[in-house]
Motif scaffolding. Structure first.
Motif, PDB file in Angstrom:
ATOM      1  N   VAL A 174       0.839  -1.208   0.000  1.00 32.61           N
ATOM      2  CA  VAL A 174       0.000   0.000   0.000  1.00 32.61           C
ATOM      3  C   VAL A 174       0.870   1.253   0.000  1.00 32.61           C
ATOM      4  O   VAL A 174       0.621   2.206  -0.748  1.00 32.61           O
ATOM      5  N   ALA A 223      -5.867   0.799  -6.207  1.00 32.98           N
ATOM      6  CA  ALA A 223      -6.791   0.331  -5.183  1.00 32.98           C
ATOM      7  C   ALA A 223      -7.314  -1.045  -5.571  1.00 32.98           C
ATOM      8  O   ALA A 223      -7.407  -1.957  -4.734  1.00 32.98           O
ATOM      9  N   THR A 226      -4.691  -3.563  -4.839  1.00 36.13           N
ATOM     10  CA  THR A 226      -4.610  -3.857  -3.408  1.00 36.13           C
ATOM     11  C   THR A 226      -5.727  -4.808  -3.002  1.00 36.13           C
ATOM     12  O   THR A 226      -5.504  -5.776  -2.273  1.00 36.13           O
ATOM     13  N   VAL A 227      -6.919  -4.521  -3.490  1.00 35.16           N
ATOM     14  CA  VAL A 227      -8.061  -5.361  -3.143  1.00 35.16           C
ATOM     15  C   VAL A 227      -7.861  -6.770  -3.694  1.00 35.16           C
ATOM     16  O   VAL A 227      -8.100  -7.764  -3.006  1.00 35.16           O
ATOM     17  N   LEU A 231      -7.095  -8.068  -0.259  1.00 31.58           N
ATOM     18  CA  LEU A 231      -8.371  -7.988   0.447  1.00 31.58           C
ATOM     19  C   LEU A 231      -9.414  -8.904  -0.158  1.00 31.58           C
ATOM     20  O   LEU A 231     -10.610  -8.673  -0.079  1.00 31.58           O
ATOM     21  N   LYS A 248     -14.967  -2.324  -1.720  1.00 31.66           N
ATOM     22  CA  LYS A 248     -13.571  -2.413  -1.253  1.00 31.66           C
ATOM     23  C   LYS A 248     -12.675  -1.454  -2.018  1.00 31.66           C
ATOM     24  O   LYS A 248     -11.842  -0.757  -1.427  1.00 31.66           O
ATOM     25  N   VAL A 252     -10.632   1.559  -0.292  1.00 33.19           N
ATOM     26  CA  VAL A 252      -9.163   1.629  -0.289  1.00 33.19           C
ATOM     27  C   VAL A 252      -8.693   2.915  -0.963  1.00 33.19           C
ATOM     28  O   VAL A 252      -7.799   3.618  -0.461  1.00 33.19           O
ATOM     29  N   ALA A 255      -9.222   5.811   1.298  1.00 37.82           N
ATOM     30  CA  ALA A 255      -8.236   5.818   2.376  1.00 37.82           C
ATOM     31  C   ALA A 255      -6.890   6.314   1.866  1.00 37.82           C
ATOM     32  O   ALA A 255      -6.227   7.135   2.508  1.00 37.82           O
ATOM     33  N   MET A 256      -6.498   5.856   0.683  1.00 34.20           N
ATOM     34  CA  MET A 256      -5.203   6.286   0.149  1.00 34.20           C
ATOM     35  C   MET A 256      -5.213   7.782  -0.140  1.00 34.20           C
ATOM     36  O   MET A 256      -4.215   8.471   0.034  1.00 34.20           O
TER      37      MET A 256
END
Lengths: 299, 103, 171, 655, 120
Positions: A174, A223, A226-227, A231, A248, A252, A255-256
């Motif tokens: 991340v 994102a 990442t998911v 995730l 999700k 993400v 959040a980033m």
């Protein structure tokens, strides 16, 4: 068909992300804001600097958009809902995102302006910092899934999401992803207070609009990555798979986008040193730990 | 299929020619490296073509490609290392000015 | 099959053309990025030749390595912007001849032999990667470790020549 | 209702939609800067517009307060570089020449801002496109094309032609038009002429001709060949070499005028050869290398760097030597000599004090030299013989938009001292509290700027809001905000990455002269308040931090904010001083006040109730000299953070 | 879906992006062209008209990292195929890659000890 669906959801996602960004960065929430902003940019003059490398200047944003889209192409939103399920998807994602660097170098060099040029070369330094930390955690993910295909990687997480299986890799990935998308606090190439726009400094009008769109697509792609990698992709109870993916990915991305509000920008030299001295060691340790676990526990 | 092989190999030949010209004609160390990179890229194309059209079941063919890629990277790292050292000492990486390297 | 041919020729042509651009442009950044796109086109050729892992790897590795090369180009070339349009070549005639002869010789080597029979099908992309992995851990293990040693040597050599140890800490 | 900076075209169809979108999506570039706007109590960023850091991304130019003379050229450049359609909103600005007339004007109040923005939106929606929009130009933007011989750079002509020395065709080159100064003596002997590259510097008055040895420090375009006063501001002209601090010898040899050997026909010369290195004046670094020439020929031989130097032995004559290009340059810390560029950071750079022209000579992204110069420096305090105390106090306060209360208090205190008047204990307490209030606001404003600069957006937004809340608040207002301010300070102290960002940068030794928080953040230091019985009675104790780096400064400012909150609470009342009634008193007096940026000292002389002489020492006068120390050999981001950490006010700097 | 058709999709998407961008540019062009004015085409530098070109030999202070990166980066080429067959091969894969990475890490440590991992 699925291609069209993915592209449409990409457009919707980019728009949603633009709304979130305005909220995170400028502090006001407006659902129509990005649309007006895009239209306004369309109507402004799109200037060309003189004595510039016009080819690079024009190609930079386009290449950025292509890179983002290629990365999105291998991210599964649901079973079957993916543009191309390449057998080397995880590697392809990397390959596509490597062109972000190329695009930014072009955009930085193109206009022959001091701020932009420094920003472009700065991003190269930043790239050297984050590059290994994108690649090595993905290796650990691929070790578990026994495949580079993003769909396989998601299905490998049915019993346990990778974020719990290899939390260290998740954190490294991340942070590196935020560096790749030059999000604060790793926004060295367009740092407002240091380079007054940096790589974006000379872009105006419709070219700036394309650049910003490309940036949104890249953030979404990261994102999504990442998911997918950590995730559990579309996995989740109760809701349909595409809904899980959407929730999700947007969470993400949000959040980033917003995490950088709460800390000052990191210095380039520090970032490089941290990535190479601490980051690579941790990434290697992560690979080793995952390797041992994968041999011992059969999940 | 044979036509594809010939196309690929011809591309390799073309890259080799261009790379050779570049490596010989350039005065600057860094540009010479680019010529060498092109020559190595020609080797890559040929290796992949051979693997694809002659020995597709032989993963060692792909292994060769990896090794050549590693050579490209290594060559660049060392060449740029030399370039930095050279520049520090002499203020230039022009080969004409590097004559005394040859002794 | 013809589609494959067309794309192979297209990307091959692009690779060679970008290769020529490398030495034709005055701007050093353009030169470095032309090499990058030449390598990318080669990667695309690999994909057309169904060597997926290698193709994607080539596209990725060369993007990163050539970009790093760009900064060295800018550091060590005079007039990296190419604004002066200066000539940076020497022994041009010799090089042209050498390049031409090299090209012709290579083409002869390509066109003269009889390459048939050629294989029609290749393993799937996942199989390729897995086969390569098995190869790495099997017969080619020693080659693979030697590559590691080569890289180690390169790292040490590059550091030794380029880095002045204990220089003033420039944090 | 049309914009002066409208785009060409009839208003119809999609253009109407686009104009409506632009009216909703305002991106503003603020002159002189957002910090000035905040000091005036205007909350721009909270007004549903985006404050952007570069004119390229702006569609509105907002001018806050009167436009200082020193910023007029810069304002014109900024406006010229905004893409159309562009609008101008002035808040309390009068004459804004050379900018076109403001599209919307409003008083500099919160209500004025609101109504001004509403008007602006209407104007943009209605008039973003028009068929008869005029072109914008200003003296600062003018370019003159001159023609020069590639072989003989000393030949400069206004028209194309052949070189009188060698007969080659002259090539065109762009240079800044110097408008006022005239351009005498184009064919001077080479020794007397600066290299043409020096010429190529935009808007700067190092006039080549030999005429114009005197220039105004405020108005570089004013050039005279005899000493005297500036026609614009009345300041004494200074010798060009001394006064012209921002232009000395930029020897960027990018003129395409290298020297070849021999006289065969050269190929086409590019307009630019390689360009060299800013020879940064005042550092004693000598690197007078000129550009090598841009040579296209392959059979002739290119010239080489350095005027008419012989080829290095053993090198083919056609070969252009890089060795020569790089030799004699000062070495970087890693021994690699690269080109240097001079990059202006200011006068309008986000995160740096507005009005400060910081020119950094960059070696890669490392600062090899720096020069800080205020474009808005203060003029003479006394501008006429008939200056009453009221005029004087008002003038001084207006001169310092970033600290009006402190300077008002200072002026009043000095005049009272001169007239031997005593305002009384209560008034003293009120004044002290007023200055402390300004200190809180100023430090919060600094935190906001720092937040912006370092990408710490939460801090920027929060500090900005609190600054606006504190400014002009009464004692209860301050008390109401105290909790929030203390929470902010705690947050700043514990913010992640803060130490990594600021630690060990911009360190200042204990012996360098410094003032204010910069001084006290290095373990020693002085504070004018320490000698003030009023403040001591309120419980003042000098805050000191060890370290001397930017982090220590940040923390010290946080400490001071906390202490000022206590002092205000102890004082119990806030009162900005009234102008003392001095009638016909004569006398001399001096006063010192610890302004938010450090100790300011004012000496006034009264004659018959009129201020006839005044002398002011300000903290920024002292601190601006530190810029060079804190930026030298620093990475660009660190250097800018270092400059910001000094919290300079260019208005305080002697003009 | 065969692999080649997947590549074709990706290629088509890339071309499509160009098409999209070009049509956007066309739309913007329909609204109006940029007007040439004095000073406008000079790169914006904070209110100062700085006409000097900036394309110079740029001093990259991360050259040490860049050198190591060039070599170290190669490791991935070997790691991906290895990762794919890791569970299948088991302990031997762990040991094999352990040795390989240890070798590379040695290079990194050497560079670190010599000061390559700092701002030059």
């Amino acid at each position: 068909m699925s291609i069209l669906v993915v592209l449409l959801s990409l457009a919707a996602g980019a728009y949603a992300l633009a709304v979130i960004e305005r909220w995170a960065v400028h502090g006001h929430l407006s659902l129509t804001g990005p649309a007006w902003a895009a239209l306004a940019l369309l109507g402004r003059e799109s200037l060309l600097a003189r004595k510039s490398d016009r080819l690079f200047f024009e190609l930079g944003p386009v290449l950025l958009l292509v890179a983002g889209l290629m990365a999105v192409a291998v991210i599964p939103l649901a079973p079957g809902l993916i543009i191309t399920d390449l057998a080397t998807g995880a590697l392809f994602l990397n390959a596509a995102l490597a062109y972000v660097l190329v695009a930014l170098i072009m955009a930085g060099w193109g206009p022959n302006g001091a701020y932009a040029m420094i920003a472009g070369w700065r991003f190269l330094g930043q790239f050297i910092a984050y590059a290994m930390l994108i690649v090595m955690p993905i290796t650990a993910v691929a070790m578990r899934a026994e495949s580079l295909s993003t769909v396989e990687i998601v299905t490998s997480q049915e019993q346990l999401w990778n974020v719990l299986y290899q939390p260290m890799g998740f954190i490294l990935f991340v942070v590196a992803a935020m560096g790749l998308a030059w999000l604060p606090p790793l926004d060295l190439p367009d740092a407002t207070g240091e380079l007054a726009g940096g790589v974006e400094a000379e872009y105006t009008g419709v070219r700036l609009a394309v650049l910003r769109l490309a940036r949104m697509v890249i953030i979404l792609a990261l994102a999504g990555a990442t998911v997918t990698f950590y995730l559990g992709g579309w996995l989740g109870p109760w809701l349909p798979p595409w809904a899980w993916s959407a929730i999700k990915i947007l969470a993400v991305a949000a959040a980033m986008l917003s995490i950088g509000r709460y800390m000052p920008r990191i210095r380039e030299a520090r970032y490089l040193a941290l990535s190479w001295k601490l980051g690579i060691s941790l990434a290697l340790a992560n690979i080793f730990v995952v390797g041992v676990i994968a041999l011992v526990v059969p999940i | 299929m044979i036509v594809e092989l010939l196309i690929a190999l011809s591309v390799g030949a073309g890259l080799f020619g261009v790379g050779l010209y570049g490596a010989l004609s350039q005065t600057n160390l860094v540009m010479i490296v680019m010529g060498v990179e092109l020559i190595l890229a020609a080797a890559l194309v040929n290796l992949v073509a051979f693997w694809r059209y002659l020995h597709p079941d032989e993963p060692a063919g792909q292994m060769f490609v990896l090794i050549v890629m590693a050579v490209m990277a290594v060559e660049m790292a060392v060449a740029f290392g030399i370039a930095i050292a050279r520049f520090r000492v002499r203020g230039s990486v022009e080969m004409e000015e590097a004559r005394e390297l040859k002794g | 099959m013809t589609v494959q041919m067309i794309f192979l020729a297209f990307f091959g042509g692009a690779a060679v053309w970008f290769g020529v651009v490398v030495f034709r442009t005055h701007s050093m950044v353009r030169s470095a990025l032309a090499l990058l796109f030449s390598q990318t086109a080669i990667g695309a050729m690999f994909l057309v030749m169904q060597a997926e892992f290698l193709g994607v790897l080539q596209i990725m590795m060369m993007a990163t390595e050539m970009s790093v090369m760009a900064i060295f180009m800018v550091m060590f070339m005079m007039d990296p912007g190419g604004m002066g349009k200066m000539d940076m070549t020497h022994q041009k005639r010799l090089s042209l001849w050498a390049g031409g002869i090299g090209l012709l010789a290579a083409l002869l080597l390509v066109w003269l032999p009889d390459w048939s029979p050629v294989a029609l099908s290749v393993p799937g992309a996942h199989e390729q990667a897995a086969d390569l992995g098995r190869e790495l851990l099997g017969r080619s293990m020693f080659i693979f470790q030697s590559a590691g040693l080569t890289i180690l040597t390169a790292m040490i050599a590059a550091t030794m020549v380029a880095i002045v140890p204990n220089a003033e800490q420039g944090k | 209702m049309t914009l002066a900076g409208a785009r060409e075209g009839a208003m119809s169809g999609i253009r109407r939609a686009v104009a409506a979108a632009m009216a909703r999506d305002l991106s503003a570039f603020v002159l002189p800067g957002p910090s000035v706007a905040r000091a005036m109590g205007l909350d721009l960023a909270g007004s549903h517009l985006r404050v952007v850091g570069t004119p390229r991304h702006a569609n509105v130019l907002i001018l806050v307060g009167p436009l200082p003379d020193g910023l007029r050229d810069a304002a014109a450049v900024t406006y010229a570089q905004m893409p159309r359609p562009r609008a101008i909103l002035t808040l309390g600005a009068g004459d804004i020449a050379p900018l076109p007339d403001a599209d919307v004007s409003a008083p500099p109040t919160r209500a004025g801002l609101r109504s001004g923005l509403a008007d602006l939106r209407r104007v943009i929606a209605a008039g973003a496109f028009r068929t008869d929009s005029g072109e914008f130009t200003a003296p600062a933007l003018e370019v003159r094309v001159e023609y020069t011989c590639p072989m003989h750079p000393e030949i400069i002509r206004d028209a194309p032609g052949d070189c009188p020395k060698c007969g080659m065709t002259l090539v065109p080159r762009e240079t800044a038009s110097d408008g006022h100064g005239g351009h005498g003596g184009h064919d001077m002997p080479q020794e007397d002429r600066p290299s043409p590259a020096e010429h190529a510097h935009a808007g700067q008055a190092e006039d080549a001709g030999g005429a114009g040895a005197y220039t105004c420090p405020m108005h570089p375009e004013v050039i005279s060949d005899a000493p005297g006063k500036c026609p614009k501001c009345g300041m004494f002209l200074v010798k060009a070499e001394e006064g012209e601090s921002h232009g000395h010898g930029h020897r960027h040899g990018h003129g395409g005028h290298g020297h070849g050997h021999g006289s065969e026909a050269h190929g086409a010369h590019g307009a630019h050869g390689a360009h060299g290195h800013g020879d940064h004046g005042g550092h004693g670094k000598q690197q007078d290398h000129s550009g090598h020439d841009g040579h296209d020929g392959h059979d002739g031989h290119a010239g080489h760097g350095g005027h008419s130097k012989a080829a290095i032995d053993g090198i083919e004559p056609h070969f252009m030597s890089m060795v020569e290009l790089t030799e004699g340059q000062p070495r970087s810390s890693d021994g690699l000599q690269m080109d240097w560029i001079e990059v202006p950071f200011g006068p309008f750079f986000p995160g740096l004090p507005a009005g400060l022209r910081l020119t950094l000579t960059l070696d890669g992204d490392t600062v090899a030299g720096s020069e800080a110069r205020s474009l808005v420096g203060r003029a003479e305090l006394v501008d006429g013989p008939q200056m009453t105390a009221g005029d004087f106090v008002g003038r001084l306060a207006a001169m310092m938009p970033l600290g009006p209360v402190a300077y008002r208090t200072l002026a009043c205190a000095a005049i009272e001292e001169a007239s031997r008047a005593d305002p009384g204990q209560d008034a003293r307490r009120g004044r002290a509290a007023a200055v402390e209030r300004e200190r809180i606001a100023s430090h919060l404003g600094w935190l906001a700027e720092f937040g912006l600069q370092s990408g710490f957006l939460w801090l920027a937004a929060r500090a900005r809001a609190l600054q606006l809340a504190v400014q002009g608040a009464d004692i209860d207002g301050i008390a109401a905000q105290a909790g929030a301010i203390r929470a902010l300070i705690r947050r700043v102290e514990t913010a992640p990455l803060m130490r990594m960002r600021l630690g060990r940068i911009a360190r200042i030794g204990k012996d360098a002269p410094a003032s204010g928080p910069v001084d006290r953040a290095r373990g020693v230091g002085s504070d004018a308040r320490a000698g003030d019985p009023t403040l001591i009675a309120l419980g003042f104790e000098m805050c000191v931090r060890e370290g001397g780096d930017a982090l220590a400064r940040l923390r010290l400012r946080c400490d001071e904010i906390a202490q000022s909150l206590d002092l205000i609470a102890a004082a119990g009342r806030i009162a900005v001083p009234e102008v003392p009634d001095v009638e016909t008193v004569s006398g001399e007096g001096a006063a010192t006040i610890e302004t938010p940026r450090g100790a300011a000292r004012l000496r006034v002389k009264l004659t018959d109730g009129k201020v006839v002489e005044a002398e002011l020492d300000t903290p920024s006068d002292v601190n601006i000299a530190l810029v060079e120390t804190v930026t030298a050999q620093r990475e660009l981001g660190d250097a800018l953070a270092a400059v910001a950490s000094l919290d300079l006010s260019p208005w305080e700097v002697r003009g | 879906m065969s692999e080649l058709s997947q590549y074709a999709i990706l290629f088509g998407l890339s071309i499509g992006v160009f098409g999209l961008v070009l049509s956007l540019y066309g739309l913007a062009r329909a609204i109006g062209r940029a007007r040439a004015e004095p000073g406008k085409d000079v790169p914006a530098t904070a209110g100062t008209l700085s006409r000097d070109p900036v394309w110079v030999r740029y001093h990259a202070r991360y050259a040490g990292y860049a050198l190591l990166f060039l070599a170290f980066d190669m490791e991935m080429a070997f790691m991906y195929p290895w990762a794919v067959v890791y569970r299948e091969e088991g302990l031997i894969a762990l040991l094999d890659m352990g040795v390989f990475l240890a070798i590379l890490f040695l290079g990194l440590l050497y560079g670190w000890s010599q000061g390559a991992l700092r701002r030059q």
